[in-house]
Design a protein around this motif. Structure first.
Motif, PDB file in Angstrom:
ATOM      1  N   LYS A 127       1.039  -1.330  -0.270  1.00  0.00           N
ATOM      2  CA  LYS A 127       0.085   0.114   0.549  1.00  0.00           C
ATOM      3  C   LYS A 127       1.124   1.134   0.066  1.00  0.00           C
ATOM      4  N   TYR A 128       1.778   1.104   0.422  1.00  0.00           N
ATOM      5  CA  TYR A 128       2.467   2.325   0.510  1.00  0.00           C
ATOM      6  C   TYR A 128       3.226   3.008  -0.002  1.00  0.00           C
ATOM      7  N   MET A 129       3.810   0.871  -0.569  1.00  0.00           N
ATOM      8  CA  MET A 129       4.759   1.194  -2.570  1.00  0.00           C
ATOM      9  C   MET A 129       4.047   1.649  -3.988  1.00  0.00           C
ATOM     10  N   ARG A 130       2.569   1.854  -3.143  1.00  0.00           N
ATOM     11  CA  ARG A 130       1.357   1.505  -4.490  1.00  0.00           C
ATOM     12  C   ARG A 130       1.311   3.654  -4.630  1.00  0.00           C
ATOM     13  N   ASN A 131       1.296   4.036  -3.305  1.00  0.00           N
ATOM     14  CA  ASN A 131       0.637   5.480  -3.283  1.00  0.00           C
ATOM     15  C   ASN A 131       2.108   6.420  -2.447  1.00  0.00           C
ATOM     16  N   ASN A 132       2.950   6.076  -2.743  1.00  0.00           N
ATOM     17  CA  ASN A 132       4.448   7.209  -1.677  1.00  0.00           C
ATOM     18  C   ASN A 132       5.329   7.134  -2.786  1.00  0.00           C
ATOM     19  N   VAL A 133       5.684   5.071  -3.177  1.00  0.00           N
ATOM     20  CA  VAL A 133       7.811   4.623  -3.888  1.00  0.00           C
ATOM     21  C   VAL A 133       7.397   5.789  -5.320  1.00  0.00           C
ATOM     22  N   ASN A 134       8.401   6.103  -5.702  1.00  0.00           N
ATOM     23  CA  ASN A 134       8.777   6.779  -6.324  1.00  0.00           C
ATOM     24  C   ASN A 134      10.071   6.433  -6.920  1.00  0.00           C
ATOM     25  N   LEU A 135      10.496   5.380  -7.557  1.00  0.00           N
ATOM     26  CA  LEU A 135      11.015   4.118  -7.663  1.00  0.00           C
ATOM     27  C   LEU A 135      12.290   5.017  -8.628  1.00  0.00           C
ATOM     28  N   GLN A 136      11.886   5.809  -9.438  1.00  0.00           N
ATOM     29  CA  GLN A 136      13.773   6.512  -9.275  1.00  0.00           C
ATOM     30  C   GLN A 136      14.110   7.540  -8.215  1.00  0.00           C
ATOM     31  N   GLU A 137      13.300   7.093  -7.562  1.00  0.00           N
ATOM     32  CA  GLU A 137      13.647   8.325  -6.201  1.00  0.00           C
ATOM     33  C   GLU A 137      14.505   7.602  -5.165  1.00  0.00           C
ATOM     34  N   THR A 138      14.653   6.307  -5.269  1.00  0.00           N
ATOM     35  CA  THR A 138      14.842   5.106  -4.080  1.00  0.00           C
ATOM     36  C   THR A 138      16.362   5.309  -4.164  1.00  0.00           C
ATOM     37  N   ARG A 139      16.694   4.085  -2.934  1.00  0.00           N
ATOM     38  CA  ARG A 139      18.249   4.251  -3.248  1.00  0.00           C
ATOM     39  C   ARG A 139      19.206   5.278  -3.335  1.00  0.00           C
ATOM     40  N   CYS A 140      18.517   5.837  -2.760  1.00  0.00           N
ATOM     41  CA  CYS A 140      19.320   7.673  -1.961  1.00  0.00           C
ATOM     42  C   CYS A 140      20.552   7.834  -1.353  1.00  0.00           C
ATOM     43  N   PHE A 141      20.716   6.516  -0.441  1.00  0.00           N
ATOM     44  CA  PHE A 141      21.175   6.268   0.457  1.00  0.00           C
ATOM     45  C   PHE A 141      22.259   4.945   0.350  1.00  0.00           C
ATOM     46  N   LEU A 142      21.607   3.944  -0.160  1.00  0.00           N
ATOM     47  CA  LEU A 142      22.832   2.684  -0.560  1.00  0.00           C
ATOM     48  C   LEU A 142      23.465   2.725  -1.818  1.00  0.00           C
ATOM     49  N   GLU A 143      22.918   4.384  -2.431  1.00  0.00           N
ATOM     50  CA  GLU A 143      23.836   4.097  -3.379  1.00  0.00           C
ATOM     51  C   GLU A 143      25.327   4.752  -3.227  1.00  0.00           C
ATOM     52  N   VAL A 144      26.613   3.654  -3.561  1.00  0.00           N
ATOM     53  CA  VAL A 144      27.965   4.347  -2.944  1.00  0.00           C
ATOM     54  C   VAL A 144      28.320   5.220  -3.710  1.00  0.00           C
ATOM     55  N   ASN A 145      29.097   6.344  -3.791  1.00  0.00           N
ATOM     56  CA  ASN A 145      29.631   6.257  -4.609  1.00  0.00           C
ATOM     57  C   ASN A 145      30.784   7.103  -4.204  1.00  0.00           C
ATOM     58  N   ARG A 146      32.014   7.022  -5.195  1.00  0.00           N
ATOM     59  CA  ARG A 146      33.714   7.007  -4.641  1.00  0.00           C
ATOM     60  C   ARG A 146      33.629   8.776  -4.788  1.00  0.00           C
TER      61      ARG A 146
END
Length: 628
Positions: free
Chosen positions: A124-143
């Protein structure tokens, strides 16, 4: 603190970083039922922890929306992976034996997943709220580059936290004023992090205090040893839960991959970083840095300052050459954790010492992580009580010996020892016993610290002599009840024969009955590093305050031994004890380059005030190195 650990470390599996499609591709050809079910069990544990966190904790605070979206997406990914392993793979793989623990585990997993109602709220939360393009902001580890980190902390609103496993080959050091190094707990498994344990695992007390003040920073920058660091998710949860407990908003949290081995090259513009690889070529006698007193750790600090002046030992620790020689089979050792902790400490001390010289600083180091590692093996060092520095020294040397592989191509030389072990073949017996020991136990620690001693029993009736040989690493000398003496008087007392009479008569193996005898000790093999204890606490009641006068050059050539060498030693370290047995303190004198002596009193270090200050009436343990 519990950490996420892959079920099969050699496979490099990272459950939270792999998307569902990649996960299915990886496990599509796996037929090992045990592996499938154990992986399912781990995933279910992670999934349960996340759902509990989402639905019991996060609803009490306004969390960053992107962080919430990300956590819901990760939790849903876990559910999809579980569904694939438990249901889809179950149809493909029907060879699971009946009435086994695996069957019970599978049924438990299926029941847990079928009865779970959290997935309804997640969908329910994902259907109403989650924009998949904006997720993984934290777990994306950059050099990240060092200059970017420098600019990030200039405003004093950001804090850098370096989190790295204790057994990595990278070095650990603070590069900025507001920076914290955290090590994972030894032998832990994942459920969730705990902020108090994070505080305990900081590399020093000063950093623990800084971590407690994390709420004053607007941004948290996590520096990780690899881009797919598996502890990242629970580490994030730990910080979020901590800010929830403070009833404050979660600040910006960013994760970066910081490869210290590549980054710490000398920068002409910033002048902040120096090459960590260069310290492998530095003379270790340039290490002049104090050690913080961590929970009455002065008894450790004084020993560390002395031992690290041994070139052969320091070279091994600084270069990490010991890593290929760790003995993981020995059930009684620390599996390399103690020698690794000591190596990391010296590497930090080297860099701190160089930094102090470059920037005229007084930065200190901490032995807290080494203390924790020692405490896991020996409970004596797991308390905040003052301990005996010699006991720690012997424990540390023995632990390094146990941690390293033993044995060599040395073979016992052929000798002409006959069945009659009398005086004429005493030297051969000693030679044979020593090489027999080397054949099984030889490594660098034996080469440096160990010698051989003979206990000689002589029957006064039949003149039969019995020789028993043993290895030693510390020469303990009894002190006379006098205000002062010379060290040779103590050594003479060590060599003086003891008469065994009356009730103490020796049972002679030749006479087959008890006879009056004499017993004496003799050193048959002198070690390269001679550690001498001036035994001030022999009766465990009072401290012997005799002023023992010991020379900078100790000549032991007058004492018979079985070697073709002249045992002369040069003094390079002295540990001193002041106070009483109940309320005492340790410090040390250490000989540095160009024969300069320094006094180390925990974090304080200074040159000696006068030439022979290191000949101290408070001396307790002396460190001598054999003159080649």
């Amino acid at each position: 603190m519990d950490l996420i650990e892959p079920i099969a470390p050699n496979n490099g599996i990272n459950y939270f970083s792999k998307d569902v499609n990649s996960f299915i591709l990886e496990y599509g050809n796996v037929t090992d039922v045990g592996r499938l079910l154990s992986t399912s069990s781990l995933l279910l544990n992670h999934y349960n922890e996340l759902t509990k966190f989402l639905f019991q904790t996060l609803n009490v605070i306004d969390c960053n929306r992107l962080y919430l979206d990300e956590l819901y997406k990760i939790t849903y990914d876990y559910y999809q992976k579980l569904f694939y392993l438990i249901f889809v793979k179950d149809k493909i793989n029907n060879n699971l034996p009946l009435n086994t623990e695996l069957t019970q585990l599978r049924n438990t997993l299926r029941t847990s997943l079928i009865n779970d109602v959290s997935i309804i709220r997640i969908r329910k939360y994902m259907r109403n709220n989650v924009n998949l393009q904006e997720t993984r902001c934290f777990l994306e580890v950059n050099r990240i580059e060092t200059r970017e980190l420098q600019s990030a902390v200039q405003s004093n609103t950001s804090i850098i936290i370096e989190y790295r496993p204790f057994d990595t080959s990278g070095t650990n050091n603070e590069y900025f004023n507001d920076s914290i190094i955290i090590y994972p707990s030894i032998g832990s498994e994942f459920t969730t992090f705990d902020f108090e344990t994070l505080i305990q695992n900081c590399s020093s007390t000063k950093q623990s205090l800084l971590l407690k003040e994390i709420s004053k920073f607007n941004e948290i920058i996590l520096c990780l040893p690899s881009p797919d660091f598996i502890q990242l998710l629970p580490l994030f949860i730990t910080f979020v839960k901590y800010f929830i407990s403070l009833n404050t908003s979660v600040p910006s949290i960013k994760a970066y991959y910081l490869n210290l081995n590549d980054l710490v090259k000398q920068s002409e513009t910033s002048g902040q970083i120096f090459n960590t690889n260069s310290f492998t070529n530095q003379n270790n006698k340039n290490i002049i840095v104090g050690l913080e007193n961590e929970y009455n750790s002065c008894y450790m600090n004084c020993i560390i300052q002395c031992l690290l002046e041994i070139n052969e030992l320091s070279s091994m620790l600084i270069s990490n050459s010991f890593l290929n020689n760790i003995d993981y089979i020995n059930p009684k050792n620390s599996k390399g954790t103690i020698i690794t902790a000591l190596a990391r400490l010296e590497q930090t001390m080297v860099k701190s010492s160089l930094s102090n010289k470059m920037f005229d600083q007084q930065k200190t180091s901490s032995c807290l992580q080494l203390k924790k590692c020692c405490g896991t093996i020996n409970q004596m060092f797991n308390s905040n009580h003052e301990e005996d520095c010699l006991e720690f020294c012997e424990f540390l040397i023995n632990s390094m010996h146990d941690d390293l592989k033993k044995g060599t191509f040395i073979r016992v030389p052929q000798t002409n020892i006959n069945g009659n072990k009398n005086q004429k073949n005493f030297e051969e017996q000693a030679y044979f016993a020593w090489y027999s020991y080397l054949e099984k136990e030889f490594n660098l620690i034996v080469e440096l610290f160990q010698g051989q001693m003979a206990s000689i029993l002589h029957c006064q009736y039949c003149l039969y002599q019995s020789n028993t040989f043993q290895v030693f690493s510390t020469l303990s000398l009894t002190l006379p009840p006098h205000p002062s003496c010379y060290i040779h008087e103590c050594i003479n007392q060590f060599y003086r024969p003891e008469n065994l009479m009356g009730n103490n008569e020796w049972e002679c193996s030749n006479c087959k009955m008890k006879r009056p005898a004499t017993q004496r000790l003799q050193i048959t093999k002198f070690p390269k590093i001679l550690i001498v204890q001036l035994n001030r606490f022999s009766n465990y009641m009072n401290k012997n305050t005799c002023y023992v006068k010991y020379p900078p050059i100790l000549d032991l050539s007058v004492y018979r031994n079985t070697e073709n060498i002249i045992p002369k030693y040069s003094l390079f370290g002295v540990t001193c004890h002041t106070g009483t047995m109940d309320a005492g303190h340790y410090s040390s004198y250490v000989k540095k380059q160009e024969d300069s002596w320094w006094h180390f009193d925990d974090a304080k270090c200074r040159p000696v005030h006068f030439a022979n200050e290191f000949i101290s009436p408070n001396a307790y343990v002396l460190f001598y190195k054999m003159i080649e």
